[in-house]
Design a protein around this motif. Structure first.
Motif, mmCIF file in Angstrom:
data_model
loop_
_atom_site.group_PDB
_atom_site.id
_atom_site.type_symbol
_atom_site.label_atom_id
_atom_site.label_comp_id
_atom_site.label_asym_id
_atom_site.label_seq_id
_atom_site.Cartn_x
_atom_site.Cartn_y
_atom_site.Cartn_z
ATOM 1 N N SER A 251 0.342 -1.092 0.279
ATOM 2 C CA SER A 251 0.057 -0.519 -0.229
ATOM 3 C C SER A 251 0.563 0.880 -0.206
ATOM 4 O O SER A 251 0.370 1.816 -0.295
ATOM 5 C CB SER A 251 -0.773 0.200 1.347
ATOM 6 N N LEU A 252 1.816 1.275 0.498
ATOM 7 C CA LEU A 252 3.358 2.692 0.357
ATOM 8 C C LEU A 252 3.475 2.984 -1.317
ATOM 9 O O LEU A 252 3.878 2.381 -2.104
ATOM 10 C CB LEU A 252 4.467 1.987 0.622
ATOM 11 N N THR A 253 2.720 3.915 -1.109
ATOM 12 C CA THR A 253 2.976 5.350 -2.285
ATOM 13 C C THR A 253 4.474 5.821 -2.582
ATOM 14 O O THR A 253 5.184 6.083 -1.235
ATOM 15 C CB THR A 253 2.679 6.433 -2.183
ATOM 16 N N LEU A 254 5.156 5.159 -3.878
ATOM 17 C CA LEU A 254 6.916 5.530 -4.153
ATOM 18 C C LEU A 254 6.809 6.961 -4.204
ATOM 19 O O LEU A 254 6.082 7.239 -5.072
ATOM 20 C CB LEU A 254 6.586 4.477 -5.380
ATOM 21 N N PRO A 255 7.968 7.549 -3.520
ATOM 22 C CA PRO A 255 8.082 8.579 -3.720
ATOM 23 C C PRO A 255 8.675 8.845 -5.159
ATOM 24 O O PRO A 255 9.104 7.469 -6.011
ATOM 25 C CB PRO A 255 9.245 8.377 -2.535
ATOM 26 N N LEU A 256 8.830 10.070 -5.384
ATOM 27 C CA LEU A 256 9.446 10.399 -6.856
ATOM 28 C C LEU A 256 11.220 9.605 -7.496
ATOM 29 O O LEU A 256 11.793 8.667 -8.118
ATOM 30 C CB LEU A 256 9.569 11.713 -7.369
ATOM 31 N N VAL A 257 11.618 9.595 -5.835
ATOM 32 C CA VAL A 257 12.315 9.093 -6.464
ATOM 33 C C VAL A 257 13.411 8.165 -4.910
ATOM 34 O O VAL A 257 12.842 8.175 -3.701
ATOM 35 C CB VAL A 257 14.303 10.582 -5.867
ATOM 36 N N ALA A 258 13.241 6.780 -6.001
ATOM 37 C CA ALA A 258 13.962 5.534 -4.706
ATOM 38 C C ALA A 258 14.132 4.984 -4.363
ATOM 39 O O ALA A 258 14.269 4.217 -6.042
ATOM 40 C CB ALA A 258 12.299 5.388 -4.061
ATOM 41 N N GLU A 259 15.015 4.636 -4.009
ATOM 42 C CA GLU A 259 16.095 3.237 -3.982
ATOM 43 C C GLU A 259 15.088 2.214 -3.563
ATOM 44 O O GLU A 259 14.756 1.743 -2.562
ATOM 45 C CB GLU A 259 17.073 3.255 -3.623
ATOM 46 N N VAL A 260 15.049 0.946 -4.208
ATOM 47 C CA VAL A 260 13.816 0.120 -5.054
ATOM 48 C C VAL A 260 14.732 -0.926 -4.680
ATOM 49 O O VAL A 260 15.339 -1.219 -5.984
ATOM 50 C CB VAL A 260 12.566 -0.254 -5.656
ATOM 51 N N ALA A 261 14.169 -2.698 -3.592
ATOM 52 C CA ALA A 261 15.354 -4.081 -3.842
ATOM 53 C C ALA A 261 14.118 -4.989 -3.698
ATOM 54 O O ALA A 261 12.894 -4.812 -2.965
ATOM 55 C CB ALA A 261 16.283 -3.761 -2.622
ATOM 56 N N LEU A 262 13.941 -5.578 -4.583
ATOM 57 C CA LEU A 262 13.575 -7.136 -4.335
ATOM 58 C C LEU A 262 14.272 -7.780 -3.546
ATOM 59 O O LEU A 262 15.766 -8.649 -4.484
ATOM 60 C CB LEU A 262 12.551 -8.001 -5.573
ATOM 61 N N LEU A 263 13.760 -8.564 -2.700
ATOM 62 C CA LEU A 263 14.419 -9.496 -1.992
ATOM 63 C C LEU A 263 13.535 -10.717 -2.047
ATOM 64 O O LEU A 263 12.683 -10.723 -1.209
ATOM 65 C CB LEU A 263 14.462 -8.849 -0.607
ATOM 66 N N PRO A 264 14.304 -11.856 -2.584
ATOM 67 C CA PRO A 264 13.506 -13.007 -3.030
ATOM 68 C C PRO A 264 13.969 -13.454 -1.192
ATOM 69 O O PRO A 264 14.663 -13.390 -0.554
ATOM 70 C CB PRO A 264 14.060 -14.033 -3.655
ATOM 71 N N PRO A 265 13.013 -14.806 -1.239
ATOM 72 C CA PRO A 265 12.493 -15.542 -0.324
ATOM 73 C C PRO A 265 14.080 -15.970 0.073
ATOM 74 O O PRO A 265 14.705 -16.640 -1.148
ATOM 75 C CB PRO A 265 11.174 -16.551 -0.096
ATOM 76 N N VAL A 266 14.780 -16.671 1.318
ATOM 77 C CA VAL A 266 15.829 -17.084 1.313
ATOM 78 C C VAL A 266 15.395 -18.851 1.583
ATOM 79 O O VAL A 266 14.722 -18.544 2.518
ATOM 80 C CB VAL A 266 16.912 -16.804 2.108
ATOM 81 N N SER A 267 16.689 -19.697 1.537
ATOM 82 C CA SER A 267 15.926 -21.183 2.054
ATOM 83 C C SER A 267 17.350 -21.400 1.769
ATOM 84 O O SER A 267 18.709 -21.092 1.842
ATOM 85 C CB SER A 267 15.395 -21.981 0.851
ATOM 86 N N GLY A 268 17.494 -23.298 3.188
ATOM 87 C CA GLY A 268 19.200 -22.843 2.769
ATOM 88 C C GLY A 268 19.290 -23.345 4.232
ATOM 89 O O GLY A 268 18.615 -22.520 5.378
#
Length: 88
Positions: free
Chosen positions: A63-80
């Motif tokens: 639901s967070l509105t993205l700011p015009l300048v943002a650093e975005v990271a996609l962090l997949p689930p980790v297994s192991g």
């Protein structure tokens, strides 16, 4: 607005890149970014739904509105991790 998403682990492998750019209208949410990323990069569709997204170093709800300048990271689930062995 153009949003650059940094990819890690399996997401980076699936995309074949460290980053991807996603075009969104101003005022878009993290959830809209998630949906557009899956549409733009079908190879990522399965992992995007299960991954966390961080905006400016903070985990973000859809639901967070993205700011015009943002650093975005996609962090997949980790297994192991460590496996325990039972010695009899």
């Amino acid at each position: 607005m153009m949003v650059r998403v940094r990819l890690f682990a399996r997401a980076r492998d699936l995309a074949g890149a460290d980053t991807v750019d996603v075009e969104l209208p101003p005022g878009s949410t993290v959830g809209e970014l998630r949906r557009q990323l899956a549409m733009d990069r079908p190879a990522l569709a399965g992992i995007v739904a299960r991954s966390a997204l961080a905006v400016n170093d903070e985990f973000a709800e859809d639901s967070l509105t993205l700011p015009l300048v943002a650093e975005v990271a996609l962090l997949p689930p980790v297994s192991g991790g460590a496996h325990s062995l039972e010695i009899i």
